[in-house]
Design a protein around this motif. Structure first.
Motif, PDB file in Angstrom:
ATOM      1  N   GLN A 180       0.623  -1.365   0.180  1.00  0.00           N
ATOM      2  CA  GLN A 180      -0.072  -0.069  -0.048  1.00  0.00           C
ATOM      3  C   GLN A 180       0.976   1.310   0.021  1.00  0.00           C
ATOM      4  O   GLN A 180       0.664   2.139  -0.819  1.00  0.00           O
ATOM      5  CB  GLN A 180      -0.929   0.042   1.211  1.00  0.00           C
ATOM      6  N   THR A 181       1.950   1.225   0.714  1.00  0.00           N
ATOM      7  CA  THR A 181       2.925   2.472   0.925  1.00  0.00           C
ATOM      8  C   THR A 181       3.493   2.574  -0.400  1.00  0.00           C
ATOM      9  O   THR A 181       3.508   3.622  -0.923  1.00  0.00           O
ATOM     10  CB  THR A 181       3.820   2.361   1.819  1.00  0.00           C
ATOM     11  N   ALA A 182       4.116   1.715  -0.936  1.00  0.00           N
ATOM     12  CA  ALA A 182       4.604   1.502  -2.303  1.00  0.00           C
ATOM     13  C   ALA A 182       3.376   2.298  -3.391  1.00  0.00           C
ATOM     14  O   ALA A 182       4.174   2.940  -4.367  1.00  0.00           O
ATOM     15  CB  ALA A 182       5.142   0.178  -2.827  1.00  0.00           C
ATOM     16  N   GLU A 183       2.284   1.804  -3.424  1.00  0.00           N
ATOM     17  CA  GLU A 183       1.327   1.990  -4.332  1.00  0.00           C
ATOM     18  C   GLU A 183       1.008   3.609  -4.251  1.00  0.00           C
ATOM     19  O   GLU A 183       0.656   4.445  -5.274  1.00  0.00           O
ATOM     20  CB  GLU A 183       0.195   1.096  -4.615  1.00  0.00           C
ATOM     21  N   ALA A 184       0.963   3.996  -3.017  1.00  0.00           N
ATOM     22  CA  ALA A 184       0.588   5.399  -2.751  1.00  0.00           C
ATOM     23  C   ALA A 184       1.941   6.290  -3.344  1.00  0.00           C
ATOM     24  O   ALA A 184       1.610   7.223  -3.835  1.00  0.00           O
ATOM     25  CB  ALA A 184       0.507   5.586  -1.125  1.00  0.00           C
ATOM     26  N   ILE A 185       2.885   5.861  -3.094  1.00  0.00           N
ATOM     27  CA  ILE A 185       4.081   6.594  -3.454  1.00  0.00           C
ATOM     28  C   ILE A 185       4.005   6.655  -5.192  1.00  0.00           C
ATOM     29  O   ILE A 185       4.341   7.628  -5.674  1.00  0.00           O
ATOM     30  CB  ILE A 185       5.687   6.024  -3.072  1.00  0.00           C
ATOM     31  N   GLN A 186       3.900   5.487  -5.622  1.00  0.00           N
ATOM     32  CA  GLN A 186       3.662   5.543  -7.301  1.00  0.00           C
ATOM     33  C   GLN A 186       2.836   6.494  -7.862  1.00  0.00           C
ATOM     34  O   GLN A 186       3.156   7.360  -8.594  1.00  0.00           O
ATOM     35  CB  GLN A 186       3.287   4.144  -7.638  1.00  0.00           C
ATOM     36  N   LEU A 187       1.360   6.567  -7.124  1.00  0.00           N
ATOM     37  CA  LEU A 187       0.523   7.374  -7.174  1.00  0.00           C
ATOM     38  C   LEU A 187       0.934   8.963  -7.261  1.00  0.00           C
ATOM     39  O   LEU A 187       0.600   9.818  -8.016  1.00  0.00           O
ATOM     40  CB  LEU A 187      -0.711   7.211  -6.521  1.00  0.00           C
ATOM     41  N   ARG A 188       1.728   9.265  -6.084  1.00  0.00           N
ATOM     42  CA  ARG A 188       2.050  10.364  -5.870  1.00  0.00           C
ATOM     43  C   ARG A 188       3.118  11.009  -6.858  1.00  0.00           C
ATOM     44  O   ARG A 188       2.839  12.080  -7.342  1.00  0.00           O
ATOM     45  CB  ARG A 188       2.681  10.504  -4.539  1.00  0.00           C
ATOM     46  N   LEU A 189       3.846   9.978  -7.334  1.00  0.00           N
ATOM     47  CA  LEU A 189       4.718  10.405  -8.406  1.00  0.00           C
ATOM     48  C   LEU A 189       4.168  10.449  -9.879  1.00  0.00           C
ATOM     49  O   LEU A 189       4.955  10.675 -10.786  1.00  0.00           O
ATOM     50  CB  LEU A 189       5.976   9.385  -8.417  1.00  0.00           C
ATOM     51  N   GLU A 190       2.969   9.966  -9.999  1.00  0.00           N
ATOM     52  CA  GLU A 190       2.342   9.800 -11.180  1.00  0.00           C
ATOM     53  C   GLU A 190       3.170   8.892 -11.981  1.00  0.00           C
ATOM     54  O   GLU A 190       3.423   9.163 -13.284  1.00  0.00           O
ATOM     55  CB  GLU A 190       1.830  11.077 -11.818  1.00  0.00           C
ATOM     56  N   TYR A 191       3.931   7.759 -11.416  1.00  0.00           N
ATOM     57  CA  TYR A 191       4.474   6.858 -12.003  1.00  0.00           C
ATOM     58  C   TYR A 191       3.576   5.949 -13.115  1.00  0.00           C
ATOM     59  O   TYR A 191       3.336   4.802 -12.577  1.00  0.00           O
ATOM     60  CB  TYR A 191       5.546   6.357 -11.315  1.00  0.00           C
TER      61      TYR A 191
END
Length: 228
Positions: free
Chosen positions: A172-183
């Motif tokens: 969940q943390t990794a996916e939230a970071i991915q979304l924040r970066l719009e990766y």
């Protein structure tokens, strides 16, 4: 209160900055993590581009890290025979939770004796240099083998870092970071791998990098011989 995660990324002259800045952007989004840029001295370090990087801590002052990460680039050819760098990596590896790299940083881990018997990946042009260090080449974007996590060439550093965050914290943390970066990569061409690039582009690149590969081969030969 739990101790903060200590994440360290080494820098060195002629490092490929995206090998480093992609993961650093991800790691800097981990709640409570302390991210260090580490070099022998606190002084500006030239990358392989116009960017100059400033270390935040020296080898001597660096705390014990939970994660040690080695990026790659042309300068890694020098680092595979740099005893100060290799000794630092060996010391940190003794108690680190994860020993990691991006691109040709895996060759530096190998030269430190830290990939013997482990699967690992690297830049496509350097894949044949893993075996001399006892590593098992894996042609994957990210390779996880126990507590060794290695990323492929340059842009794979973001994939690597997100994968590592999922192991350190949770998905969940990794996916939230991915979304924040719009990766959400959608490359304009399908030429990002030797398996998909047009043959003429692959041939052009191989010819262009041939002198650099020769220099790297010589450096790897010396490093493998010194490793024993």
């Amino acid at each position: 209160m739990p101790e903060p995660l200590q994440i360290g990324v080494v820098v060195f002259p002629k490092v490929t900055q995206l090998d480093l800045t992609g993961p650093v952007q991800v790691f800097s989004s981990v709640p409570g993590a302390r991210v260090h840029l580490i070099w022998k001295r606190i002084e500006p370090v030239p990358s392989d581009s116009v960017l100059v990087l400033t270390p935040t801590i020296t080898f001597a002052d660096c705390p014990q890290l939970d994660v040690i990460c080695v990026p790659g680039g042309g300068g890694s050819d020098d680092m595979v025979n740099d005893e100060e760098m290799l000794d630092f990596l060996r010391r940190q590896a003794g108690a680190a939770k994860y020993i990691t790299s991006v691109c040709t940083g895996s060759l530096v881990l190998g030269a430190a004796g830290l990939l013997q018997g482990y699967r690992a990946t690297t830049h496509w042009s350097a894949m044949d240099h893993l075996a001399p260090f006892g590593a098992i080449p894996a042609k994957t974007r990210v390779c996880v083998d126990r507590n060794r996590v290695t990323g492929g060439g340059v842009t794979a550093g973001i994939d690597f870092a997100l994968t590592l965050v999922s192991l350190l914290i949770d998905r969940q943390t990794a996916e939230a970071i991915q979304l924040r970066l719009e990766y959400n990569p959608a490359p304009p061409f399908n030429a990002g791998s030797p398996d998909t690039a047009p043959p003429e582009i692959l041939a052009f690149m191989k010819e262009r990098i041939a002198p650099f590969r020769q220099r790297r081969s010589e450096a790897i030969g010396r490093a493998a011989a010194r490793l024993g």
